[in-house]
Design a protein around this motif. Structure first.
Motif, short mmCIF file in Angstrom:
data_model
loop_
_atom_site.label_atom_id
_atom_site.label_comp_id
_atom_site.label_asym_id
_atom_site.label_seq_id
_atom_site.Cartn_x
_atom_site.Cartn_y
_atom_site.Cartn_z
N TRP A 1 -5.71 7.80 1.88
CA TRP A 1 -5.10 8.77 1.11
C TRP A 1 -5.30 8.54 -0.42
N ALA A 2 -5.27 7.39 -0.93
CA ALA A 2 -5.33 6.81 -2.52
C ALA A 2 -6.77 7.01 -2.83
N GLN B 1 1.40 4.19 -2.84
CA GLN B 1 1.42 5.72 -2.56
C GLN B 1 2.42 6.37 -3.26
N GLU C 1 0.75 -1.16 -0.04
CA GLU C 1 -0.10 -0.17 0.07
C GLU C 1 0.72 1.25 0.08
#
Length: 272
Positions: free
Chosen positions: A99-100, A66, A62
């Motif tokens: 955040w993605a 990012q 993950e």
């Protein structure tokens, strides 16, 4: 695959790599860089890996999505408490994933199995479809990468697809209500500020709000499970069932990675 005395899966390095969707070379490379703890040594001195290794590999994946380089990932993981459980690591990954942007794409049946991180049978694909994790789209399936990994983990949970869908509906309903209330509070608080300042504050607050929601929800769920088990005369099990996110996400130093991100990827570990 064998199991430990506690019932946790004990995977060989080949099985771990297959489950995580990386290469054996990548697993070994991460181990030499300290990103993965050493395996337990089993019979015939064969290394055995468990849930913590899988959870760490998922978190590393993950972080790579990012745009973080190996050096940035090393700094990030180095700030985490050394004794985080797989559950705590999964919470960290959930915060990072927030955040993605949503990434929905159509994949083939073969690619679906690869993205799942382990082989999935036709029956399991049917369960993923029933849980609305994979949506048939022509000859392939439309999936969200983050939701797919969660759905595959749910395949090992003894719950019917109907129960999972009902739980998902409840979570969506309450999370959207919380999001509306929080957005209204933040909007009122910054109503007089410049639009550029508002966007900057929103980007900064997003992971913090998600972290707070995860922590408070986890504590609330633990309390509910404890009360439920107490009513059945088995209160001691409640603590283990829910876990406490305060020792994981809250104290783990999860924050926006922007300042630590180096956009040029330099580590061979990213090849996995």
């Amino acid at each position: 695959m064998t199991t430990t005395d506690t019932g946790e899966p004990a995977l060989t390095i080949d099985e771990l790599a297959a489950r995580a969707g990386v290469t054996v070379r990548t697993v070994r490379f991460y181990g030499t860089r300290g990103l993965l703890p050493p395996p337990a040594i089993g019979p015939r001195r064969v290394g055995r890996y468990g849930g913590e290794h899988l959870a760490r590999l998922a978190l590393i994946e993950e972080l790579q999505h990012q745009g973080m380089t190996l050096a940035a990932i090393e700094r990030y993981l180095g700030q985490l408490p050394p004794d985080l459980s797989p559950h705590d690591l999964a919470l960290h990954r959930a915060v990072v994933a927030s955040w993605a942007p949503e990434a929905v794409e159509t994949v083939t049946r073969e690619e679906l199995g690869r993205r799942a991180g382990r082989p999935v049978t036709d029956e399991e694909v049917g369960r993923l479809v029933a849980m609305d994790v994979a949506v048939p789209d022509g000859d392939g399936y439309r999936v969200d990468a983050g939701l797919l990994r969660l759905g595959v983990e749910l395949l090992d949970v003894p719950l019917s697809p109907e129960t999972v869908l009902a739980a998902r509906t409840a979570l969506l309903e309450h999370s959207r209500a919380a999001a509306r209330d929080l957005s209204r509070l933040l909007r009122d608080a910054v109503a007089e500020r410049d639009a550029r300042d508002v966007r900057s504050l929103s980007a900064h607050m997003h992971p913090l709000v998600v972290q707070a929601l995860l922590t408070t929800f986890q504590r609330s769920l633990r309390e509910e499970l404890r009360e439920w088990l107490d009513r059945d005369g088995d209160g001691d099990a409640g603590t283990g069932a829910g876990g406490d996110a305060s020792g994981g996400v809250a104290s783990g130093g999860v924050g926006t990675p922007g300042g630590a991100v180096d956009r040029a990827d330099t580590g061979p570990g990213a090849a996995g």
